[in-house]
Design an enzyme around this catalytic site. Structure first.
Site, PDB file in Angstrom:
ATOM      1  N   THR A 138       0.828  -1.208   0.000  1.00 56.01           N
ATOM      2  CA  THR A 138       0.000   0.000   0.000  1.00 56.01           C
ATOM      3  C   THR A 138       0.864   1.261   0.000  1.00 56.01           C
ATOM      4  OG1 THR A 138      -1.468   1.264   1.438  1.00 56.01           O
ATOM      5  CG2 THR A 138      -0.105  -0.336   2.523  1.00 56.01           C
ATOM      6  N   ASP A 139       0.280   2.366  -0.454  1.00 52.26           N
ATOM      7  CA  ASP A 139       0.993   3.653  -0.394  1.00 52.26           C
ATOM      8  C   ASP A 139       1.086   4.172   1.045  1.00 52.26           C
ATOM      9  OD1 ASP A 139      -1.686   4.356  -0.021  1.00 52.26           O
ATOM     10  OD2 ASP A 139      -1.711   5.936  -1.542  1.00 52.26           O
ATOM     11  N   GLU A 140       0.311   3.565   1.959  1.00 54.35           N
ATOM     12  CA  GLU A 140       0.270   4.101   3.331  1.00 54.35           C
ATOM     13  C   GLU A 140       1.598   3.926   4.071  1.00 54.35           C
ATOM     14  OE1 GLU A 140      -3.406   3.363   5.418  1.00 54.35           O
ATOM     15  OE2 GLU A 140      -4.480   3.029   3.539  1.00 54.35           O
ATOM     16  N   TYR A 142      -1.756  -0.529  10.989  1.00 56.68           N
ATOM     17  CA  TYR A 142      -1.902  -1.186   9.680  1.00 56.68           C
ATOM     18  C   TYR A 142      -0.695  -0.894   8.795  1.00 56.68           C
ATOM     19  CZ  TYR A 142      -3.249  -1.672   4.751  1.00 56.68           C
ATOM     20  OH  TYR A 142      -3.259  -1.972   3.411  1.00 56.68           O
ATOM     21  N   LYS A 182       2.306  -3.372   7.329  1.00 58.13           N
ATOM     22  CA  LYS A 182       2.573  -3.548   5.895  1.00 58.13           C
ATOM     23  C   LYS A 182       4.032  -3.143   5.587  1.00 58.13           C
ATOM     24  CE  LYS A 182       0.215  -4.618   2.916  1.00 58.13           C
ATOM     25  NZ  LYS A 182      -0.168  -5.954   2.343  1.00 58.13           N
TER      26      LYS A 182
HETATM   27  P1  NAD Z   1      -9.533  -7.379   2.122  1.00 54.82           P
HETATM   28  O1  NAD Z   1      -9.530  -7.097   3.594  1.00 54.82           O
HETATM   29  O2  NAD Z   1     -10.759  -7.120   1.324  1.00 54.82           O
HETATM   30  O3  NAD Z   1      -9.145  -8.911   1.874  1.00 54.82           O
HETATM   31  C1  NAD Z   1      -8.137  -9.549   2.574  1.00 54.82           C
HETATM   32  C2  NAD Z   1      -8.268 -11.040   2.316  1.00 54.82           C
HETATM   33  O4  NAD Z   1      -7.216 -11.699   3.048  1.00 54.82           O
HETATM   34  C3  NAD Z   1      -9.590 -11.628   2.820  1.00 54.82           C
HETATM   35  O5  NAD Z   1     -10.124 -12.524   1.865  1.00 54.82           O
HETATM   36  C4  NAD Z   1      -9.192 -12.376   4.090  1.00 54.82           C
HETATM   37  O6  NAD Z   1     -10.007 -13.507   4.353  1.00 54.82           O
HETATM   38  C5  NAD Z   1      -7.761 -12.788   3.761  1.00 54.82           C
HETATM   39  N1  NAD Z   1      -6.964 -12.989   4.978  1.00 54.82           N
HETATM   40  C6  NAD Z   1      -6.861 -12.132   6.045  1.00 54.82           C
HETATM   41  N2  NAD Z   1      -6.074 -12.693   6.976  1.00 54.82           N
HETATM   42  C7  NAD Z   1      -5.654 -13.890   6.487  1.00 54.82           C
HETATM   43  C8  NAD Z   1      -4.822 -14.910   6.987  1.00 54.82           C
HETATM   44  N3  NAD Z   1      -4.254 -14.816   8.198  1.00 54.82           N
HETATM   45  N4  NAD Z   1      -4.587 -15.997   6.217  1.00 54.82           N
HETATM   46  C9  NAD Z   1      -5.164 -16.107   4.987  1.00 54.82           C
HETATM   47  N5  NAD Z   1      -5.990 -15.183   4.481  1.00 54.82           N
HETATM   48  C10 NAD Z   1      -6.219 -14.078   5.216  1.00 54.82           C
HETATM   49  O7  NAD Z   1      -8.282  -6.585   1.564  1.00 54.82           O
HETATM   50  P2  NAD Z   1      -8.068  -5.859   0.159  1.00 54.82           P
HETATM   51  O8  NAD Z   1      -8.574  -4.488   0.258  1.00 54.82           O
HETATM   52  O9  NAD Z   1      -8.522  -6.750  -0.923  1.00 54.82           O
HETATM   53  O10 NAD Z   1      -6.487  -5.771   0.126  1.00 54.82           O
HETATM   54  C11 NAD Z   1      -5.699  -6.824  -0.423  1.00 54.82           C
HETATM   55  C12 NAD Z   1      -4.232  -6.441  -0.334  1.00 54.82           C
HETATM   56  O11 NAD Z   1      -4.010  -5.236  -1.050  1.00 54.82           O
HETATM   57  C13 NAD Z   1      -3.747  -6.204   1.087  1.00 54.82           C
HETATM   58  O12 NAD Z   1      -2.447  -6.741   1.193  1.00 54.82           O
HETATM   59  C14 NAD Z   1      -3.731  -4.688   1.221  1.00 54.82           C
HETATM   60  O13 NAD Z   1      -2.757  -4.272   2.139  1.00 54.82           O
HETATM   61  C15 NAD Z   1      -3.375  -4.291  -0.194  1.00 54.82           C
HETATM   62  N6  NAD Z   1      -3.871  -2.959  -0.609  1.00 54.82           N
HETATM   63  C16 NAD Z   1      -5.188  -2.620  -0.461  1.00 54.82           C
HETATM   64  C17 NAD Z   1      -5.641  -1.373  -0.894  1.00 54.82           C
HETATM   65  C18 NAD Z   1      -7.096  -0.977  -0.785  1.00 54.82           C
HETATM   66  O14 NAD Z   1      -7.440   0.169  -1.088  1.00 54.82           O
HETATM   67  N7  NAD Z   1      -7.999  -1.858  -0.384  1.00 54.82           N
HETATM   68  C19 NAD Z   1      -4.743  -0.487  -1.474  1.00 54.82           C
HETATM   69  C20 NAD Z   1      -3.411  -0.858  -1.623  1.00 54.82           C
HETATM   70  C21 NAD Z   1      -2.987  -2.099  -1.194  1.00 54.82           C
HETATM   71  P1  TYD Z   2     -10.624   4.199   4.271  1.00 56.26           P
HETATM   72  O1  TYD Z   2     -11.576   3.795   3.203  1.00 56.26           O
HETATM   73  O2  TYD Z   2     -10.727   3.535   5.612  1.00 56.26           O
HETATM   74  O3  TYD Z   2      -9.165   4.011   3.660  1.00 56.26           O
HETATM   75  P2  TYD Z   2      -7.715   4.492   4.262  1.00 56.26           P
HETATM   76  O4  TYD Z   2      -7.850   4.902   5.657  1.00 56.26           O
HETATM   77  O5  TYD Z   2      -6.927   3.230   4.130  1.00 56.26           O
HETATM   78  O6  TYD Z   2      -7.268   5.576   3.352  1.00 56.26           O
HETATM   79  O7  TYD Z   2     -10.750   5.745   4.498  1.00 56.26           O
HETATM   80  C1  TYD Z   2     -10.593   6.676   3.429  1.00 56.26           C
HETATM   81  C2  TYD Z   2     -10.681   8.059   4.012  1.00 56.26           C
HETATM   82  O8  TYD Z   2     -12.021   8.277   4.490  1.00 56.26           O
HETATM   83  C3  TYD Z   2      -9.781   8.293   5.206  1.00 56.26           C
HETATM   84  O9  TYD Z   2      -9.302   9.637   5.186  1.00 56.26           O
HETATM   85  C4  TYD Z   2     -10.695   8.093   6.400  1.00 56.26           C
HETATM   86  C5  TYD Z   2     -12.035   8.588   5.890  1.00 56.26           C
HETATM   87  N1  TYD Z   2     -13.219   7.913   6.494  1.00 56.26           N
HETATM   88  C6  TYD Z   2     -14.230   8.692   7.053  1.00 56.26           C
HETATM   89  O10 TYD Z   2     -14.184   9.937   7.050  1.00 56.26           O
HETATM   90  N2  TYD Z   2     -15.299   8.037   7.602  1.00 56.26           N
HETATM   91  C7  TYD Z   2     -15.392   6.683   7.639  1.00 56.26           C
HETATM   92  O11 TYD Z   2     -16.393   6.147   8.183  1.00 56.26           O
HETATM   93  C8  TYD Z   2     -14.364   5.907   7.032  1.00 56.26           C
HETATM   94  C9  TYD Z   2     -14.410   4.405   7.035  1.00 56.26           C
HETATM   95  C10 TYD Z   2     -13.275   6.582   6.473  1.00 56.26           C
END
Ligand code: NAD
Ligand code: TYD
Length: 351
Positions: free
Chosen positions: A132-134, A157, A161
């Site tokens: 992630t970019d975070e 988080y 990561k």
């Molecule tokens: P998500 O929470 O929707 O899915 C995570 C999946 O991992 C789920 O299916 C869960 O069951 C599985 N999981 C969790 N713990 C586990 C474990 N101990 N063993 C096996 N499986 C497990 O997450 P997402 O949003 O799809 O993100 C996927 C990846 O992409 C993550 O690594 C996240 O850090 C990265 N990512 C997400 C975003 C975003 O905006 N969602 C952005 C950049 C990077």
């Molecule tokens: P989120 O979707 O949780 O992603 P991330 O924190 O990983 O960027 O949140 C996106 C932005 O929205 C973040 O600045 C937090 C804000 N946010 C709210 O204002 N209210 C909410 O209920 C949630 C879940 C997020």
């Protein structure tokens, strides 16, 4: 089938789109989806490809080292695309340990298993770590995250990561494990668990529930449609240079409050409500502790080297996303029953 690819976290949001893309695009690969099916994992995300001849699901927890080792011995994976993670910042504030276990220890278990399996011949092998970019921390009003930006994670988080990213690079440096790593901005799209901003707010707008905006709402994120992230993963997996990092982003920054207002406007139109009706649900609440002010990705490296660029505009992606949630009420009902209610109360009541 000429290769066996492990995709971890394939029942989750992004993982399910990656699994679908690989199963459909590469019939010559055997795709093994490994997922623990936590609250965020849902096999309903994959019903369309569950019977494909090149698809296998394995329920397993990446923190269970012995189980992971057995699966690597059984399938002799040629490649790993690692997405499994605990992924929600607010949950990491409530319970950091789950994040440390899965994101750090779980990644270490996969790295150890890959290193053991591939130790005599690393040719053609690849460990792809999805991050992630975070990990880069928080930006002020100016500037962008580059691949060379120093890590400065601010939440449990992002710290977990960041630790996993460091481990992947350390295994590359120390044991010559072939790897690629990407850091992506905020994704949105179908199958997104309704705890993150966009799906939570879509669900609340439909149900006329308050829209809980944290702090002053002027936090900024860069949004990318999930299918474009899956396309980038495909390109980096196949064409990315060994040991390299690529940033992935949407070239699409939005302040939260502006995004929420746009969402309200679009949903009023789709739901046949009066203009301005849904915006009345906006409720400013207590800020997230340690809230990162701004994320913005410079995705020029992946664009220049691999020719990747987002294919879906925000307008189009948001519209498709809203439509998907409105057409998939049953999916929403399933994921918002049980534990979700408890989480919602802990997170949003008394704030
Ligand atoms: P998500 O929470 O929707 O899915 C995570 C999946 O991992 C789920 O299916 C869960 O069951 C599985 N999981 C969790 N713990 C586990 C474990 N101990 N063993 C096996 N499986 C497990 O997450 P997402 O949003 O799809 O993100 C996927 C990846 O992409 C993550 O690594 C996240 O850090 C990265 N990512 C997400 C975003 C975003 O905006 N969602 C952005 C950049 C990077
Ligand atoms: P989120 O979707 O949780 O992603 P991330 O924190 O990983 O960027 O949140 C996106 C932005 O929205 C973040 O600045 C937090 C804000 N946010 C709210 O204002 N209210 C909410 O209920 C949630 C879940 C997020």
């Amino acid at each position: 089938m000429n290769k066996t690819i492990l995709i971890t976290g394939g029942a989750g949001f992004i993982g399910s789109h990656v699994v679908r893309l690989f199963v459909n695009s590469y019939p010559e690969y055997r795709i093994v989806n490994l997922d623990a099916l936590t609250y965020a994992g849902n096999l309903e995300n994959l019903t369309d490809i569950q019977d494909a001849p090149n698809y296998i699901f394995e329920k397993a927890d990446i923190t269970d080292a012995a189980h992971i080792t057995r699966l690597f011995e059984q399938y002799k994976f040629d490649g790993v695309i690692h997405l499994a993670a605990e992924s929600h910042v607010d949950r990491s504030i409530i319970d950091p340990n789950a994040f440390i276990m899965t994101n750090v220890m779980g990644t270490a278990n996969l790295l150890n298993a890959a290193r053991t399996l591939w130790k005599d011949n690393m040719d053609g092998k690849r460990f792809y770590h999805v991050s992630t970019d975070e990990v880069y921390g928080s930006l002020g009003e100016e500037g962008f995250f580059l691949e060379t930006t120093p890590y400065d994670p601010q939440s449990p988080y992002s710290a977990s990561k960041a630790a996993s990213d460091h481990l992947v690079r350390a295994y590359g440096n120390t044991y010559h494990l072939p790897f690629v790593l990407t850091n992506c901005s905020n994704n949105y799209g179908p199958n997104h668990f309704p705890e993150k901003l966009i799906p939570l707010f879509i669900n609340n707008i439909v149900n006329k529930k308050p829209l809980p905006v944290y702090g002053d709402g002027k936090y900024t994120r860069d949004w990318l449609y999930v299918i474009d992230h899956a396309r980038a993963i495909d390109m980096v997996f196949h064409k990315g240079r060994n040991g390299e990092t690529y940033n992935i982003g949407g070239f699409n920054e939005w302040q939260n409050i502006a995004l929420v207002k746009l969402l309200c406007e679009k949903m009023d139109a789709k739901l046949g409500r009066n203009p301005g009706e849904s915006a009345e649900l906006i409720t400013y609440i207590k800020d997230r502790p340690g809230h990162d002010r701004r994320y913005a990705i410079d995705a020029n490296k992946i664009n220049k080297e691999l020719g990747w660029y987002p294919s879906v505009t925000f307008e189009e992606g948001l519209s498709k996303t809203i439509d998907w949630y409105m057409d998939n009420q049953e999916w929403l009902d399933h994921v918002t029953s049980g534990d979700y209610k408890k989480y919602y109360e802990t997170q949003y009541t008394h704030r």
